[in-house]
Scaffold this motif. Sequence first.
Motif, short mmCIF file in Angstrom:
data_model
loop_
_atom_site.label_atom_id
_atom_site.label_comp_id
_atom_site.label_asym_id
_atom_site.label_seq_id
_atom_site.Cartn_x
_atom_site.Cartn_y
_atom_site.Cartn_z
N LYS A 1 0.06 4.83 10.24
CA LYS A 1 1.23 4.75 9.77
C LYS A 1 2.00 6.07 9.38
CE LYS A 1 1.37 0.19 9.43
NZ LYS A 1 2.22 -0.79 9.45
N ALA A 2 1.20 7.19 9.18
CA ALA A 2 1.30 8.41 8.47
C ALA A 2 2.33 9.36 9.39
CB ALA A 2 0.15 9.32 8.09
N TYR B 1 1.01 -1.04 -0.05
CA TYR B 1 -0.17 0.12 0.01
C TYR B 1 0.89 1.12 -0.08
CZ TYR B 1 1.20 0.34 4.99
OH TYR B 1 1.97 0.64 6.10
N ASN B 2 0.34 2.24 -0.43
CA ASN B 2 1.27 3.48 -0.59
C ASN B 2 1.11 4.14 0.96
OD1 ASN B 2 1.35 3.67 -3.44
ND2 ASN B 2 -0.97 3.77 -3.29
N GLY B 3 2.58 4.33 1.36
CA GLY B 3 2.61 5.16 2.61
C GLY B 3 2.79 6.67 2.36
N ARG B 4 3.22 7.39 3.15
CA ARG B 4 3.36 8.86 3.25
C ARG B 4 4.84 9.14 3.44
NH1 ARG B 4 0.51 13.36 1.81
NH2 ARG B 4 1.72 15.02 2.88
N ALA B 5 5.35 9.84 2.11
CA ALA B 5 6.72 10.05 2.21
C ALA B 5 7.23 11.30 2.90
CB ALA B 5 7.10 10.56 0.56
N SER B 6 6.05 12.31 3.53
CA SER B 6 6.83 13.48 4.02
C SER B 6 7.23 13.35 5.30
CB SER B 6 5.42 14.40 3.94
OG SER B 6 4.50 13.67 4.71
#
Lengths: 413, 413
Positions: free
Chosen positions: B248-249, B154-159
Amino acid sequence: MTLIKSWVDSANDPNGPFPVNNLPFGVFSNGGAPRCCTAIGDKVLDLHALEQAGLLPESGFDQPALNTFMEKGPKAWADVRAKLTDLLSEGSDKAEEVTKALHDREKVTMHLPFKVAEYTDFYAGKQHAFNVGTMFRGPENALPPNWLHIPIGYNGRASTVVVSGTDVRRPVGQTKAPDADAPGFGPCKRLDIELEMGAVVGQPSQMGEPISVDRADEMIFGYVLLNDWSARDLQAWEYQPLGPFQAKAFATSIGPWVVTKAALEPFRVSTPEREKPLLPYIQDTGPMLYDIDLSVTMAPDGGEPTTITRTNYREMYYSAAQQLAHHASSGCKMNVGDLLGSGTISGPEKDSFGSLLELTWGGKEPVTLDGGQTRSFIEDGDTLTLHGHAQGEGYRIGFGDCAGKIVPAPKFG
Amino acid sequence: MTLIKSWVDSANDPNGPFPVNNLPFGVFSNGGAPRCCTAIGDKVLDLHALEQAGLLPESGFDQPALNTFMEKGPKAWADVRAKLTDLLSEGSDKAEEVTKALHDREKVTMHLPFKVAEYTDFYAGKQHAFNVGTMFRGPENALPPNWLHIPIGYNGRASTVVVSGTDVRRPVGQTKAPDADAPGFGPCKRLDIELEMGAVVGQPSQMGEPISVDRADEMIFGYVLLNDWSARDLQAWEYQPLGPFQAKAFATSIGPWVVTKAALEPFRVSTPEREKPLLPYIQDTGPMLYDIDLSVTMAPDGGEPTTITRTNYREMYYSAAQQLAHHASSGCKMNVGDLLGSGTISGPEKDSFGSLLELTWGGKEPVTLDGGQTRSFIEDGDTLTLHGHAQGEGYRIGFGDCAGKIVPAPKFG
């Protein structure tokens, strides 16, 4: 608010998308390097040229993306909007100078209006969530238990956000028929749209620092039309337990124009009545949705477009400000250029649903196009176009079309 | 392969992390601007200084991130590695010049080694998926039906990807006790780690163009230690139906050193035997996992660290190359700087599980630290550190620690 008259004649058409009241931002080129612009009537106005002529403050309009301008913040946004309104309104004494920076909109190329930092897609339309939930779990269990408490969202893929007019290749991927022993791999057979609005984040938040709904609203620069292309057969097989991935990763189309919050101000409306009280951190503090008429047309290769649905952004249960406040609530840092998809916007009636999955009820009730062709899902060569505008008294705030044509899947695997 | 001896004495310690065989890449500063470096023994070597001295080709080492160097591609990576090996090996005639670019590793500040384009997290450890599935659904239904066919991600948060040593604020968010009528909002009470390896994508793919597993392997620049911090109570309430989001963000920590694929070459191992045949597009074409010993230590505020788990990257069911090939399979464009988390790496035994959720079996069997304190989940002030190395004959390829200390939640809401 009524029409602000312009010396650019085409901007005074009461049904035109781009009067002085609008002044959306985009990025265009006409042979040279892409740079920032606004739309006025049937023209685009080169903002870098105005910057160079000293008619606008230096705002990074030479850049091929709006991010630099967005970083400057709400005061700069308001200042540029006020100056542009002066320059373009009837009676301006700068019409001659400004005319030099106008180009026919039909003759220029529009580019992705901003560099998408990260893309998040929400699921905030209640009718859509109910429809999809009904198809998968029956009407009693249609809405997940968290739905009335959380603006449910997931991270999407920023690398494949493209501007209107970009062809979209049919994705390939794993699918499994319910009665099959094992999955197969091939072109998507249930290719769909999702009619959404995208909120463009124009100011950052800090890591570890949640933000209020009011602050979130201030951070939003504007809105675009957004089509969250979806491969329903890939999605059904892959999405448990961690959510959609390749089914949504191949493309997301957005319109070329970011319509500012300022232009939409007269069209603010409230979210619907709360069925369960929201926790304080995402409670409404005022009207933060907008009354925006939306529709989708579908055209087979070489054929005429047929309107397949009409709905309105006010159908959402959660506003973009509520979504953004929730997004930052854990301490997640938000950045300039983050794009938040509203979630599919479905109205209460069958002809107001925002996806083919809903319009054809899982493919079982195909839609009929004007030429007589029918569609359960999208076929190669079809062009899907999102349209949207807010209707004022004697003027419209248009978004510019968000179109994409499906081209055949790559040969692979 | 045996130890390549260096004229930098500390690089010849058979238990040291950074011999000439390793040469990982990172970004450091010592008062001035951050720039690229490698590690050798107890030193960092300023690669921009070498570039300026004409000892290395111009490679963008003046940048505060490795992305420019990565963009140059596998030939440039190999060329720089070969030149650095020459410069640092025993008998080099450039030792005097190179010495000027060495700095004590303990005295410099390490930064995020690359700009994270997008972050994707996978779920490719079978023991972990089985453990978590067992806790939620019982052992018979532990693995989702797609798990043996798809590298689920799944896509996570890069920031919020941060470098080792960055404090992490305890997240806040919505949680709901099973017997409660409505959710509440407050600090996470079940804060956890996930022990993972991160694969760093060093070459792009094109939108609409799937890639083979071999091509995917070529595109990977290297690997980092990765801690996918997780708020288990937020996750349980929010993750249906679209996957983890705010749980997770808030933060993902990575180690400061990207260990190259070249350094890991002698440690390649195969994925485990396939329980069901994989579809051709993700079939193994050779050994693409690595034999990397991993462990995690936990230290209470001011206390000594206790090792709470030991495992190995070879426990994964899917390699990073397989994950990357699947990621691009729909036509999803991959970019330089994309980060792929392996998924939690749990071995078969209880003391080899990669998260506290598993180690304490949902919090019911707390771990005991050396000083006598017990932990079900992470408390404020605790420092969690990931360690990893590949063991060669008389040398090690170390990753540098990946540490994060938890600080109290923000007051909010």
